[in-house]
Structures are given as structure tokens and as C-alpha cells.
Design an enzyme around this catalytic site. Structure first.
Site, PDB file in Angstrom:
ATOM      1  N   GLY A 100       0.818  -1.221   0.000  1.00 62.50           N
ATOM      2  CA  GLY A 100       0.000   0.000   0.000  1.00 62.50           C
ATOM      3  C   GLY A 100       0.840   1.253   0.000  1.00 62.50           C
ATOM      4  NE  ARG A 103       8.802   6.144   0.031  1.00 66.15           N
ATOM      5  CZ  ARG A 103      10.081   6.302  -0.130  1.00 66.15           C
ATOM      6  NH1 ARG A 103      10.685   7.305   0.452  1.00 66.15           N
ATOM      7  NH2 ARG A 103      10.759   5.483  -0.851  1.00 66.15           N
ATOM      8  CE  LYS A 122       8.362   7.603  -3.828  1.00 65.69           C
ATOM      9  NZ  LYS A 122       8.864   6.985  -5.076  1.00 65.69           N
ATOM     10  CG  ASP A 134      10.447   7.477   7.767  1.00 64.50           C
ATOM     11  OD1 ASP A 134      10.031   7.172   6.636  1.00 64.50           O
ATOM     12  OD2 ASP A 134      11.573   7.963   7.982  1.00 64.50           O
ATOM     13  N   GLY A 135       7.211   6.857   6.454  1.00 64.42           N
ATOM     14  CA  GLY A 135       6.321   7.629   5.584  1.00 64.42           C
ATOM     15  C   GLY A 135       6.977   8.825   4.911  1.00 64.42           C
ATOM     16  NE  ARG A 199       0.976   2.108  -6.515  1.00 66.44           N
ATOM     17  CZ  ARG A 199       2.228   2.554  -6.504  1.00 66.44           C
ATOM     18  NH1 ARG A 199       3.218   1.732  -6.724  1.00 66.44           N
ATOM     19  NH2 ARG A 199       2.476   3.816  -6.240  1.00 66.44           N
ATOM     20  CG  ASP A 269       4.925  -3.424  -4.946  1.00 61.79           C
ATOM     21  OD1 ASP A 269       5.450  -4.504  -5.254  1.00 61.79           O
ATOM     22  OD2 ASP A 269       5.541  -2.516  -4.375  1.00 61.79           O
ATOM     23  CG  ASN A 270       7.356  -0.708  -7.355  1.00 59.66           C
ATOM     24  OD1 ASN A 270       6.599  -0.091  -6.603  1.00 59.66           O
ATOM     25  ND2 ASN A 270       8.531  -1.152  -6.965  1.00 59.66           N
TER      26      ASN A 270
HETATM   27  P1  AMP Z   1       8.818  -0.267  -3.339  1.00 60.19           P
HETATM   28  O1  AMP Z   1      10.253  -0.039  -3.042  1.00 60.19           O
HETATM   29  O2  AMP Z   1       8.255   0.803  -4.224  1.00 60.19           O
HETATM   30  O3  AMP Z   1       8.515  -1.635  -3.883  1.00 60.19           O
HETATM   31  O4  AMP Z   1       8.048  -0.101  -1.938  1.00 60.19           O
HETATM   32  C1  AMP Z   1       7.525  -1.142  -1.233  1.00 60.19           C
HETATM   33  C2  AMP Z   1       6.577  -0.664  -0.187  1.00 60.19           C
HETATM   34  O5  AMP Z   1       7.276   0.011   0.852  1.00 60.19           O
HETATM   35  C3  AMP Z   1       5.484   0.280  -0.642  1.00 60.19           C
HETATM   36  O6  AMP Z   1       4.298  -0.113  -0.020  1.00 60.19           O
HETATM   37  C4  AMP Z   1       5.953   1.625  -0.135  1.00 60.19           C
HETATM   38  O7  AMP Z   1       4.893   2.516   0.115  1.00 60.19           O
HETATM   39  C5  AMP Z   1       6.646   1.240   1.150  1.00 60.19           C
HETATM   40  N1  AMP Z   1       7.645   2.219   1.595  1.00 60.19           N
HETATM   41  C6  AMP Z   1       8.846   2.491   1.030  1.00 60.19           C
HETATM   42  N2  AMP Z   1       9.493   3.434   1.730  1.00 60.19           N
HETATM   43  C7  AMP Z   1       8.690   3.798   2.759  1.00 60.19           C
HETATM   44  C8  AMP Z   1       8.786   4.733   3.832  1.00 60.19           C
HETATM   45  N3  AMP Z   1       9.856   5.494   4.015  1.00 60.19           N
HETATM   46  N4  AMP Z   1       7.731   4.814   4.689  1.00 60.19           N
HETATM   47  C9  AMP Z   1       6.651   4.050   4.534  1.00 60.19           C
HETATM   48  N5  AMP Z   1       6.508   3.142   3.566  1.00 60.19           N
HETATM   49  C10 AMP Z   1       7.507   3.019   2.675  1.00 60.19           C
HETATM   50 MG    MG Z   2       6.589   1.164  -4.833  1.00 61.75          MG
END
Ligand code: AMP
Ligand code: MG
Length: 521
Positions: A100, A103, A122, A134-135, A199, A269-270
Site C-alpha cells: 500500500g 508514504r 510522496k 516512517d512515511g 497498480r 506493486d510498482n
Molecule cells: P517499493 O520499493 O516501491 O517496492 O516499496 C515497497 C513498499 O514500501 C510500498 O508499499 C511503499 O509505500 C513502502 N515504503 C517504502 N518506503 C517507505 C517509507 N519510508 N515509509 C513508509 N513506507 C515506505
Molecule cells: Mg513502490
């Protein structure tokens, strides 16, 4: 600042009834309302005037306090209610369950010139999907997203756009290479723009929970608002939808291979349902043409997301989407037929794209072999992809093989690598290339112009982004601004910026941020 907003996603799809902003599993909901965290001291670093115009804003708007406040998450634009979306996904080939927008916070939809956009911050703080993170987002990764999303757009590659890049004024703790050295970095917020942020993983989430009602709601919503050309009903409608997603995804990948873009994290998810590049993380640009290369150190061992594997991975991801949509179709055969067609369609599209890169307008059967032998040669010694293809357009029909070879010689990183056998192979290849371009009807200069519309002169080389990050970290944004402007016209000669038409400097070969990136961002 006036935006024409609408909120179709949040009015037509089910909301998470729980409005507490704590990490949790969220069921039977397409989104959770969430308020961005107020940044301590936001400031605008850069905005894309073209994206602003597209959503109905002017240069004056960009400079307004409203713009700063809205796109840093300080205030909520009147009449809107921000939200984060749940989705699931396969990460590095493994089922990862609920992920989900951890962030990312969607602000609103905007309508302008009969087009609909979704605006998403973002790095604007935690959501119910933040899990243990941390978001927030740091300056370096936000610069990389802002610059690259816009550069890709101007290259003609389908992508999410980036409206603005802001500093939050807050500090964010990150361990860049996951080696136990966390340090504070400047926090930043990007506002990205796309038709929607739905997505593959959005469909996988409902399917994995056998929540077929919401799977259908989301799919119907997506088709109604984003694929209005599909006028069929029932199973036929869902198949047409899957067919279109397959086609646009394939198209995106052909563009990636054309310009030498390596996404780095092609998890499901990407993958945007619109077939546009999304989630700029540890991506990179091929400098040395090497199909085995990935910039992502997290993927160093298996190199699942290496350059040469991107077409296969897109197909693998489409299989996951097909599985997710299956409950709406209940018949594997037509889905399989679409998936099977992907491979032959890809080969055809790839071949045509490479013909364009080589300046062939006429289609000859022997092109396949000529292209294969070229890519094999490019892999033999370190050869710069961008320089090779750009300089290739300077070869003339009358050139002898040696002259033609000299035209592209700049592309080699180390001429000493060129031993006798390799030189002979190149000579043979250019003899064939010469025969081949002599079969073309276009003149040399016409062919050159044609080739220069598909072979960019300027791409966002990894070290270029890193140099602008190093400066920006010290509060100097002139290089960032300069790169942004150059990359607006990647196919133009721009003689004043010739210095960026150069091989990666030696210092950048093994530097963090240039050749090595992680998911830490
Ligand atoms: P990704 O690297 O795009 O595949 O990210 C995987 C998941 O990690 C996604 O759900 C992102 O929203 C989450 N995510 C990545 N970095 C953060 C962050 N700093 N805080 C919260 N969620 C994160
Ligand atoms: Mg992602």
C-alpha cells in the site's frame, strides 16, 4: 491558485471505515482517508511548468503560497479529502501480502482540458500502510524521481509526471546501503501526477483475499474512468481490459529498452495499470551496454531486474495480474492466449524499435541477425549505449567499414579492450551495416534526422543525477535546474551542453548513487 477538482475514486469506491492513522491490515476498502503531516519549514526547490500547465496552473500559481502549502502537505485544498491506497504485490518474485501507499498520499483528482489527473504527494508522512517505516522521503531520492520522471516524459517514454519538488524542513533518518550506518538527511516531498495510481498490486490485494465484490468494483471503476474505449460487457470487457494493459505495458518496456532505462524494482506493486513508468527508486541508465546490469544493490545476487530481463519480468508480472483478474473471467484460455501473444508481439516491436535506432525504414528479414550480432558486440567490451547510437547516425552510405567504425569509436570506454578479434568483428558488422543502409531510400542526412528522433543525445546518466544531488544537499540548485532544462530536449544537439554528452567519468564507476543504489530512500 484554482484547481478544478473531483473525487471519483473516493466517492465511487469503498472507504476504510477506520480513520486512525496507524499501520494495520485494511480489508474491503479501496482507500483510507489520511492527512499529510505538516512539514516544519517547507520550501519549493523546483516545479515543472509543463505539468503545472497541464493541470491548469500558471507560473504565478507555482510561486504562490497556496502552491507551496498545498503541494508540501501543509494545508488541504478546499473540497478535497486526501487518502492512501492499499495494494499488495510480488516483491522479487515472492508474494508479499498487503503493502500500500506507505508514504504516498493522494490529494485529489483534477480535471483540465478534458483530461483527468490524480495528484499524489510522496514523502508526506505515515499512512495505515507504512508498516514499520516512517512515511517520509529524502532529498536525494526525491530529486531522482523529479528529474527522471520528467526526463522520461520528454524522451517519449510513458511515465508518471512530477509537478514539484519541495524540502520539508525536517530531517529523515536513513541507512543508505543498509550497512548499519544510519544518518540524518534532508526530507523532501514530490508531487507526482498520473491518470491514477492504480497498480497491478491493487487487483492482487482483493484477489488474494477472495474479495471478489471489491475486485469487480475496482476493475469496473478502472475501465469506466480510464479505459472508456472499452465498450464491451461481462467477461469480454475484462478480457479487453487485460489485453490493453498487456499492450501498454509491452509498449512501455520497448521504450525502456530503447533508451537504456533500468527500473531496478519491477515488483508487481510498482507496475501501473496504465502501462506508465512508476516508482522511481534505485533505477539507472545503461552507460556501458550490458544486458546483465542492474543499478539496484538489493538485487545484486540474482539480478532479477537486470536490463535484459525487463521484458520477461513484465510478462511475469502480467501473469500475476491475469491470476488476479481470473475470478472475473473464470476461463484461463483467453487470458493465456493474450499472455502467449506477448512474447511474439514483443519480439516484433523490439525488432522495429531497433530498426528505428539503426535507421532502417525498410523491413528486411536479415535485420534480426544484424541486430543480434550488434547487441552481442556491444556487450563484448565496455561501450556507451547512448554515444554509440547517437554517433551511428553520422555514418554515411559511402563510408568504408573503417571510417564507419571510427565514427562510433568514442563510445568505447577503453580502446585497449579492442583486441584483434573484436576489431575484426566490428569491421565485419560495419560492412553489413553499410550494405544495409545502402538499401535504404533516405539520404544520409534524412536518415540521420530520423535516427536522432529515437536515439537521445542526453539522458539522465546516474552520475549526473548524483552531482546535482551533492550540490542540492548544500543548497545549490543550479545544476538541478540545468539538467532539468537540458533533459526537456533530449533529442536536440544543444551544443552548449555538449559536456553532458560524455561517457561516465571514472570516479563514478563504483560510487554509491552512481552505479550502486539501494531501495533506501
Ligand atoms: P517499493 O520499493 O516501491 O517496492 O516499496 C515497497 C513498499 O514500501 C510500498 O508499499 C511503499 O509505500 C513502502 N515504503 C517504502 N518506503 C517507505 C517509507 N519510508 N515509509 C513508509 N513506507 C515506505
Ligand atoms: Mg513502490
Amino acid at each position: 491558485m484554482k484547481l478544478q477538482t473531483q473525487n471519483n475514486f473516493t466517492t465511487e469506491l469503498p472507504a476504510d471505515p477506520n480513520q486512525t492513522n496507524v499501520p494495520r491490515q485494511v480489508h474491503q476498502s479501496a482507500f483510507s482517508f489520511v492527512v499529510p503531516k505538516k512539514p516544519t519549514n517547507p520550501s519549493l526547490i523546483h516545479a515543472s511548468i509543463d505539468v503545472a500547465n497541464a493541470i491548469g496552473l500558471s507560473q504565478d500559481d507555482i510561486l504562490s503560497t497556496d502552491f507551496l502549502n498545498t503541494f508540501s502537505g501543509s494545508i488541504i485544498y478546499p473540497g478535497t479529502k486526501p487518502y492512501a491506497m492499499p495494494y499488495a504485490g510480488h516483491q522479487f518474485g515472492n508474494w508479499a501480502g498487503q503493502l500500500g501507499d506507505g508514504r504516498a498520499i493522494n490529494l485529489t483528482e483534477v480535471v483540465n482540458d478534458n483530461k483527468t489527473y490524480t495528484l499524489q504527494l510522496k514523502g508526506a508522512g505515515p499512512t495505515p500502510y507504512s508498516r514499520t517505516a516512517d512515511g517520509f522521503a529524502v532529498l536525494r531520492s526525491s530529486i531522482r524521481e523529479h528529474l527522471c520522471a520528467e526526463a522520461m516524459h520528454y524522451l517519449g517514454v510513458p511515465t508518471t509526471r512530477s509537478l514539484s519538488l519541495m524540502l520539508s524542513g525536517d530531517q529523515v533518518l536513513r541507512d543508505v546501503l543498509y550497512k548499519g550506518n544510519p544518518a540524518y538527511e534532508k526530507g523532501a516531498i514530490v508531487c507526482r501526477v498520473a491518470p491514477s495510481f492504480i497498480r497491478f498490486g491493487s487487483f492482487e490485494l482483493f484477489a488474494s483475499r477472495e474479495d471478489h465484490d471489491n475486485l469487480k468494483l475496482l476493475t469496473d471503476f478502472t475501465i469506466k474512468h480510464h479505459f472508456p474505449q472499452i465498450q464491451k460487457e461481462g467477461v469480454e470487457k475484462y478480457l479487453a481490459f487485460f489485453q490493453e494493459v498487456t499492450q501498454t505495458t509491452l509498449n512501455m518496456i520497448v521504450h525502456w529498452q530503447r533508451v537504456g532505462f533500468v527500473h531496478g524494482v519491477m515488483n508487481t506493486d510498482n507496475m501501473s495499470i496504465h502501462g506508465i513508468t512508476i516508482d522511481y527508486g534505485p533505477y539507472g541508465w545503461l552507460e556501458d551496454y550490458n544486458s546483465g546490469w542492474t543499478p539496484n544493490t538489493t538485487d545484486n545476487q540474482h539480478k532479477r531486474y537486470r536490463f535484459g530481463n525487463q521484458p520477461e519480468i513484465a510478462l511475469w508480472n502480467l501473469y500475476q495480474l491475469a491470476n488476479a483478474l481470473y475470478p472475473l473471467i473464470n476461463d484461463a484460455k483467453p487470458l493465456e492466449a493474450i499472455l502467449e501473444a506477448y512474447s511474439t508481439d514483443y519480439e516484433k516491436e523490439y525488432l522495429n524499435m531497433m530498426r528505428d535506432k539503426l535507421g532502417f525504414q525498410i523491413k528486411k528479414n536479415q535485420d534480426v541477425v544484424l541486430i543480434q550480432s550488434l547487441t552481442q558486440l556491444l556487450e563484448k567490451v565496455e561501450t556507451d549505449m547512448t554515444i554509440f547510437f547517437r554517433n551511428l547516425s553520422n555514418v554515411s552510405k559511402a563510408d568504408a567499414a573503417t571510417t564507419a567504425f571510427n565514427t562510433i569509436k568514442d563510445a568505447f570506454y577503453n580502446e585497449k579492450d579492442l583486441d584483434k578479434t573484436i576489431l575484426k568483428d566490428w569491421h565485419d558488422w560495419f560492412e553489413k551495416y553499410s550494405i544495409r543502409i545502402n538499401e535504404e531510400t533516405l539520404s544520409d542526412s534524412e536518415r540521420k534526422n530520423q535516427m536522432n528522433t529515437v536515439n537521445p543525445k542526453y539522458v539522465l546518466r546516474n552520475y549526473m543525477a548524483q552531482l546535482s544531488i551533492d550540490d542540492a544537499d548544500k543548497g545549490n540548485y543550479s545544476l538541478l535546474n540545468e539538467l532539468f532544462e537540458i533533459l526537456k530536449n533530449p533529442y536536440e544537439e544543444q551544443p552548449n551542453f555538449q559536456k553532458w554528452f560524455a561517457k561516465r567519468p571514472d570516479w563514478a564507476r563504483d560510487k554509491v548513487g552512481c552505479s550502486m543504489l539501494s531501495c533506501s530512500s
